[in-house]
Design an enzyme around this catalytic site. Structure first.
Site, PDB file in Angstrom:
ATOM      1  N   GLU A 276      -0.470  -8.074  -7.987  1.00  0.00           N
ATOM      2  CA  GLU A 276      -0.990  -7.689  -9.309  1.00  0.00           C
ATOM      3  C   GLU A 276       0.149  -7.370 -10.271  1.00  0.00           C
ATOM      4  O   GLU A 276       0.075  -7.651 -11.461  1.00  0.00           O
ATOM      5  CB  GLU A 276      -1.968  -6.504  -9.153  1.00  0.00           C
ATOM      6  CG  GLU A 276      -3.274  -6.959  -8.517  1.00  0.00           C
ATOM      7  CD  GLU A 276      -4.038  -5.897  -7.747  1.00  0.00           C
ATOM      8  OE1 GLU A 276      -3.731  -4.700  -7.877  1.00  0.00           O
ATOM      9  OE2 GLU A 276      -4.959  -6.282  -6.998  1.00  0.00           O
TER      10      GLU A 276
ATOM     11  N   ASN B  75      -3.777   1.726  -0.721  1.00  0.00           N
ATOM     12  CA  ASN B  75      -3.356   1.413  -2.093  1.00  0.00           C
ATOM     13  C   ASN B  75      -4.555   1.674  -2.999  1.00  0.00           C
ATOM     14  O   ASN B  75      -5.458   0.853  -3.091  1.00  0.00           O
ATOM     15  CB  ASN B  75      -2.922  -0.057  -2.153  1.00  0.00           C
ATOM     16  CG  ASN B  75      -2.542  -0.483  -3.561  1.00  0.00           C
ATOM     17  OD1 ASN B  75      -2.461   0.337  -4.459  1.00  0.00           O
ATOM     18  ND2 ASN B  75      -2.324  -1.783  -3.749  1.00  0.00           N
ATOM     19  N   TRP B  76      -4.548   2.831  -3.638  1.00  0.00           N
ATOM     20  CA  TRP B  76      -5.708   3.211  -4.459  1.00  0.00           C
ATOM     21  C   TRP B  76      -5.762   2.434  -5.770  1.00  0.00           C
ATOM     22  O   TRP B  76      -6.771   2.501  -6.481  1.00  0.00           O
ATOM     23  CB  TRP B  76      -5.670   4.713  -4.756  1.00  0.00           C
ATOM     24  CG  TRP B  76      -6.025   5.595  -3.600  1.00  0.00           C
ATOM     25  CD1 TRP B  76      -6.356   5.202  -2.322  1.00  0.00           C
ATOM     26  CD2 TRP B  76      -6.090   7.033  -3.603  1.00  0.00           C
ATOM     27  NE1 TRP B  76      -6.618   6.297  -1.543  1.00  0.00           N
ATOM     28  CE2 TRP B  76      -6.462   7.443  -2.297  1.00  0.00           C
ATOM     29  CE3 TRP B  76      -5.875   8.012  -4.565  1.00  0.00           C
ATOM     30  CZ2 TRP B  76      -6.623   8.787  -1.959  1.00  0.00           C
ATOM     31  CZ3 TRP B  76      -6.037   9.347  -4.221  1.00  0.00           C
ATOM     32  CH2 TRP B  76      -6.410   9.731  -2.926  1.00  0.00           C
ATOM     33  N   LYS B  77      -4.698   1.772  -6.132  1.00  0.00           N
ATOM     34  CA  LYS B  77      -4.647   1.051  -7.421  1.00  0.00           C
ATOM     35  C   LYS B  77      -5.063   2.007  -8.562  1.00  0.00           C
ATOM     36  O   LYS B  77      -4.749   3.187  -8.492  1.00  0.00           O
ATOM     37  CB  LYS B  77      -5.517  -0.215  -7.355  1.00  0.00           C
ATOM     38  CG  LYS B  77      -5.145  -1.090  -6.153  1.00  0.00           C
ATOM     39  CD  LYS B  77      -5.780  -2.451  -6.179  1.00  0.00           C
ATOM     40  CE  LYS B  77      -5.391  -3.195  -4.907  1.00  0.00           C
ATOM     41  NZ  LYS B  77      -5.895  -4.565  -4.876  1.00  0.00           N
TER      42      LYS B  77
ATOM     43  N   GLY C 154      -6.748  -1.866   0.115  1.00  0.00           N
ATOM     44  CA  GLY C 154      -7.151  -1.557  -1.251  1.00  0.00           C
ATOM     45  C   GLY C 154      -8.532  -0.924  -1.283  1.00  0.00           C
ATOM     46  O   GLY C 154      -8.693   0.259  -0.968  1.00  0.00           O
TER      47      GLY C 154
ATOM     48  N   HIS D 239       3.777  -6.018  -5.452  1.00  0.00           N
ATOM     49  CA  HIS D 239       2.359  -6.326  -5.280  1.00  0.00           C
ATOM     50  C   HIS D 239       1.994  -7.505  -6.188  1.00  0.00           C
ATOM     51  O   HIS D 239       2.492  -7.613  -7.313  1.00  0.00           O
ATOM     52  CB  HIS D 239       1.504  -5.105  -5.618  1.00  0.00           C
ATOM     53  CG  HIS D 239       0.079  -5.281  -5.203  1.00  0.00           C
ATOM     54  ND1 HIS D 239      -0.810  -6.022  -5.948  1.00  0.00           N
ATOM     55  CD2 HIS D 239      -0.585  -4.869  -4.106  1.00  0.00           C
ATOM     56  CE1 HIS D 239      -1.975  -6.042  -5.321  1.00  0.00           C
ATOM     57  NE2 HIS D 239      -1.870  -5.343  -4.198  1.00  0.00           N
TER      58      HIS D 239
ATOM     59  N   GLU E 221       0.140 -10.310   1.908  1.00  0.00           N
ATOM     60  CA  GLU E 221      -1.144 -10.212   1.221  1.00  0.00           C
ATOM     61  C   GLU E 221      -1.439 -11.522   0.505  1.00  0.00           C
ATOM     62  O   GLU E 221      -0.997 -11.730  -0.637  1.00  0.00           O
ATOM     63  CB  GLU E 221      -1.105  -9.083   0.182  1.00  0.00           C
ATOM     64  CG  GLU E 221      -0.833  -7.715   0.762  1.00  0.00           C
ATOM     65  CD  GLU E 221      -1.346  -6.625  -0.162  1.00  0.00           C
ATOM     66  OE1 GLU E 221      -2.180  -5.833   0.278  1.00  0.00           O
ATOM     67  OE2 GLU E 221      -0.930  -6.587  -1.331  1.00  0.00           O
TER      68      GLU E 221
ATOM     69  N   SER F   3      -8.651  -7.715   1.535  1.00  0.00           N
ATOM     70  CA  SER F   3     -10.012  -7.544   2.060  1.00  0.00           C
ATOM     71  C   SER F   3     -10.036  -7.095   3.514  1.00  0.00           C
ATOM     72  O   SER F   3     -10.919  -7.478   4.284  1.00  0.00           O
ATOM     73  CB  SER F   3     -10.835  -8.826   1.864  1.00  0.00           C
ATOM     74  OG  SER F   3     -10.938  -9.114   0.480  1.00  0.00           O
TER      75      SER F   3
ATOM     76  N   GLY G 284      -9.106  -8.277  -2.838  1.00  0.00           N
ATOM     77  CA  GLY G 284     -10.266  -7.875  -3.636  1.00  0.00           C
ATOM     78  C   GLY G 284     -11.379  -8.904  -3.683  1.00  0.00           C
ATOM     79  O   GLY G 284     -12.275  -8.810  -4.522  1.00  0.00           O
TER      80      GLY G 284
HETATM   81  P1  PGA Z   1      -8.018  -5.143  -1.096  1.00  0.00           P
HETATM   82  O1  PGA Z   1      -6.557  -4.940  -1.742  1.00  0.00           O
HETATM   83  O2  PGA Z   1      -7.986  -4.436   0.249  1.00  0.00           O
HETATM   84  O3  PGA Z   1      -8.962  -4.502  -2.061  1.00  0.00           O
HETATM   85  O4  PGA Z   1      -8.221  -6.602  -0.940  1.00  0.00           O
HETATM   86  C1  PGA Z   1      -5.412  -4.947  -0.959  1.00  0.00           C
HETATM   87  C2  PGA Z   1      -4.203  -4.800  -1.827  1.00  0.00           C
HETATM   88  O5  PGA Z   1      -4.195  -5.352  -2.939  1.00  0.00           O
HETATM   89  O6  PGA Z   1      -3.223  -4.133  -1.458  1.00  0.00           O
END
Ligand code: PGA
Length: 250
Positions: free
Chosen positions: A98, A9-11, A233, A96, A167, A212, A173
């Site tokens: 976010e 997931n490159w966001k 991520g 997600h 998640e 993470s 993150g």
């Molecule tokens: P992260 O994000 O690996 O940077 O914690 C994972 C995600 O939000 O899918």
């Protein structure tokens, strides 16, 4: 045996040239014969250019990070599931944390997105997970159970095209991953909930861990009985590290 899946997931990261470089690097390094399903989820404008350089022998699939709750029409700035499908997307992330938090996506909106994605033959990576204070109050199982309600409303046929990603929001993150034990406990619980609908689907449905997850902890997490891979991520933005995570899954 469920196949392992590793999704990047490159966001909101990577310009076109950076994204193409990363995919070219991964494709040159990854083992053609590993049996890991590998999915790259870049931003919308990078989907088609990446699709054009995907080498079928290395089996990277393309996924979007979101899709619209609408099919077509006067919805400025939106991208529909059918457009995603038309540019070669095979997966889409829905729900997600976010999106839920920063963009106010409700369970109703997520259900519309789920249906449109599945109607357009996209496979859905559906995210669930509790906040830190919910875990502290021991509400994490209840929170995740209620987030799974949308999936229980689908037909069995639809559900077969869903991957669940657990998640925990406090792990995303932050550099603090759920321990393999915490993650396994929740994954087993999620499988139990799906089994209330259909035992065979519960046994077959892939459940990914995200939050993470990195080259250091992926191996231990992926060894857990009910963890079928990861949604990655920040560690997916670095070629070498993402490769290590793919190797950990294979
Ligand atoms: P992260 O994000 O690996 O940077 O914690 C994972 C995600 O939000 O899918």
């Amino acid at each position: 045996m469920r196949q392992k899946i590793v999704a990047a997931n490159w966001k909101l990261n990577k310009t076109l040239s950076e994204g193409l470089d990363l995919v070219n690097f991964l494709q040159s390094k990854v083992n053609e014969h590993d049996d890991v399903i590998k999915i790259i989820c870049p931003t919308f404008p990078l989907l088609y250019p990446i699709k054009e350089i995907l080498d079928s022998s290395k089996k990277f699939y393309l996924g979007a990070q979101n899709c619209s709750a609408y099919e077509r029409g006067a919805y400025t700035g939106e991208v529909s599931a059918s457009i995603l499908k038309s540019v070669g997307c095979e997966y889409v992330i829905i729900g997600h944390s976010e999106r839920r938090k920063m963009f106010g996506e409700t369970e109703e909106v997520l259900f519309q997105k789920l249906n449109l994605a599945l109607q357009n033959q996209l496979k859905v990576i559906y995210c669930v997970g509790e906040e830190l204070d919910q875990r502290k109050e021991k509400l994490h199982f209840n929170v995740v159970k209620s987030q799974l309600d949308n999936l229980l409303k689908l037909s069995n046929e639809q559900l077969q095209n869903v991957i669940i990603a657990y998640e925990p929001v406090w792990a995303i993150g932050t550099g603090v991953n759920a321990t393999p034990k915490q993650a396994q406990e929740m994954h087993a619980y999620i499988r139990e909930i799906v089994a209330t609908k259909d035992a065979d689907i519960a046994n077959a449905i892939p459940i990914l861990y995200g939050g993470s997850c990195n080259a250091m902890n992926a191996g231990q997490l992926f060894q857990q009985k009910d963890i079928d891979g990861g949604l990655i991520g920040s560690a997916s933005l670095k070629g070498e590290e993402f490769l290590q995570i793919i190797y950990a899954a294979s």
